[in-house]
Write a protein that holds these residues in place. Structure first.
Motif: not given
Length: 425
Positions: A321-336
């Protein structure tokens, strides 16, 4: 409520809205539509999110990284490492990787590591015949170790949103960071033997000691900062302040590569980056407060445990999920945003927060190296005057190595939990 959050989130995301503003709009709209709570709670929660002394460590580490990037500490560190390993097969490339490991422990920042080490080592490697593609790929990828080797700014942010020990997570990142760095070195030695890359000349012990004496101030900084944290001499926040004061004194008074007149510009650059990170953090914490108050983490945990029976499967799905989200947004923000939502699920599966935190940090490392939001790729583009496609093509072998290390850390928790369990628990 979940539908409203998801629709608003992705609608604003694809409109190109800044991540912090997008989070605030999503939180405000959801609060207004689905609850009777006064919107005055929004500024209150923004204030509460930043009312934490640990957050002081972020601007301090950022400023320290800027000082060392503009000074000569990185160059002297490279000279020290190269004096010891330069005569090995692929020695200059090994020196670049080890320099990234050391500088990551100085700055806590992946972009700062790429700038400081890559600006020196990429041209040196190309000139020594290591190949342009390999040189760019290695330093761009090894620079991402800044988020794994402590101190690490993403680690601090994770501990804030998950309420875990910064010292434990710092210590948990040491072995995975060394594992990744060691894997890059092994790949480098293999290619060096295969391609017959030249070695640096042998350095006498007299020369080695002279170079070490010249760069000892940079080598000592991670010892002071990390040793002070683990020995209980000072807190992570105090350690960040120590690293800033130490780097300023070394660069201004000993190396004299930075003058007093350069300090305001360094502070301005650090203030801009710190302001961006803290605004994103405050906005994310406000959304997290709303989700928690509505018991959404419990609902998500019920949904996941009803369909997923294994903690390992859950970790793999979250990583994907995070790897996919990394294609559309910053992963640090996704983690937060997402990590607190899975807190209840982690507890039900018995997954250690520290182990999960290291997995998240490794996924963030992927995010620094994958388009279109891979920050290290943009920095490498600026250093080498190459296109995004060219830089991206150069890092695929190293992404494969990183994926292998991620799987090892995921399925062998003791890789990350061994040191904290041995020394801190």
């Amino acid at each position: 409520m979940i539908a409203t959050i998801v629709i608003l989130f992705f609608l604003l995301l694809f409109m190109g809205m800044p991540i912090a503003v997008m989070l605030l709009i999503t939180t405000t709209a959801t609060l207004a539509i689905h609850t009777n709570t006064s919107l005055a709670v929004i500024p209150q929660q923004l204030f509460n999110a930043l009312d934490n002394s640990i957050l002081l460590s972020i601007p301090f580490f950022i400023l320290a990284g800027n000082v060392m990037t503009q000074g000569s500490m990185a160059r002297r560190l490279i000279d020290v490492v190269n004096s010891f390993v330069g005569s090995f097969p692929g020695g200059l490339a090994i020196a670049g990787t080890l320099a990234c490991l050391f500088f990551a422990a100085l700055s806590g920042s992946s972009p700062a590591t790429v700038v400081a080490i890559g600006s020196v080592m990429i041209p040196a490697l190309i000139e020594a015949g290591y190949g342009e593609k390999f040189s760019i790929g290695l330093l761009t990828s090894a620079g991402s170790l800044g988020v794994v080797i402590p101190p690490s700014i993403p680690m601090i942010l994770y501990c804030l949103v998950m309420n875990t020990s910064i010292a434990e997570l710092f210590m948990a990142g040491i072995v995975p960071g060394l594992l990744i760095g060691g894997s890059f070195i092994a790949y480098t030695v293999y290619l060096a033997r295969k391609n017959g890359w030249q070695r640096s000349r042998s350095v006498t012990w007299g020369e080695r000691l002279r170079i070490l004496k010249d760069g000892i101030w940079g080598v000592l900084l991670p010892v002071i900062v990390l040793g002070g944290i683990y020995a209980g001499v000072f807190t992570p926040t105090e350690a960040a302040a120590v690293s800033l004061v130490y780097s300023l004194l070394v660069e201004i008074c000993i190396y004299r590569e930075i003058g007093i007149r350069d300090v305001p510009e360094v502070c301005i650059q650090g203030a801009v980056l710190s302001g961006c990170l803290l605004f994103i953090l405050a906005s994310a914490m406000t959304l997290i407060w709303l989700l928690t108050s509505q018991r959404l983490p419990h609902q998500i945990a019920d949904l996941i445990t009803a369909h997923v029976s294994s903690g390992w499967v859950f970790l793999i799905l979250v990583s994907i999920l995070f790897l996919i989200l990394g294609t559309v947004m910053d992963n640090v923000s996704a983690m937060l945003i997402l990590s607190p939502l899975f807190a209840e699920t982690l507890g039900r599966f018995g997954i250690d927060y520290i182990h999960y935190g290291i997995i998240m940090v490794l996924v963030i490392e992927f995010g620094f190296l994958t388009p279109p939001f891979g920050l290290n790729l943009f920095i490498a583009m600026g250093l080498t005057d190459k296109s995004l496609v060219e830089v991206s093509n150069s890092i695929w072998p190293f992404l494969a190595i990183l994926l292998f290390c991620l799987l090892l850390v995921t399925f062998i928790p003791q890789i990350s939990l061994f040191l904290p369990g041995l020394l801190l628990r």
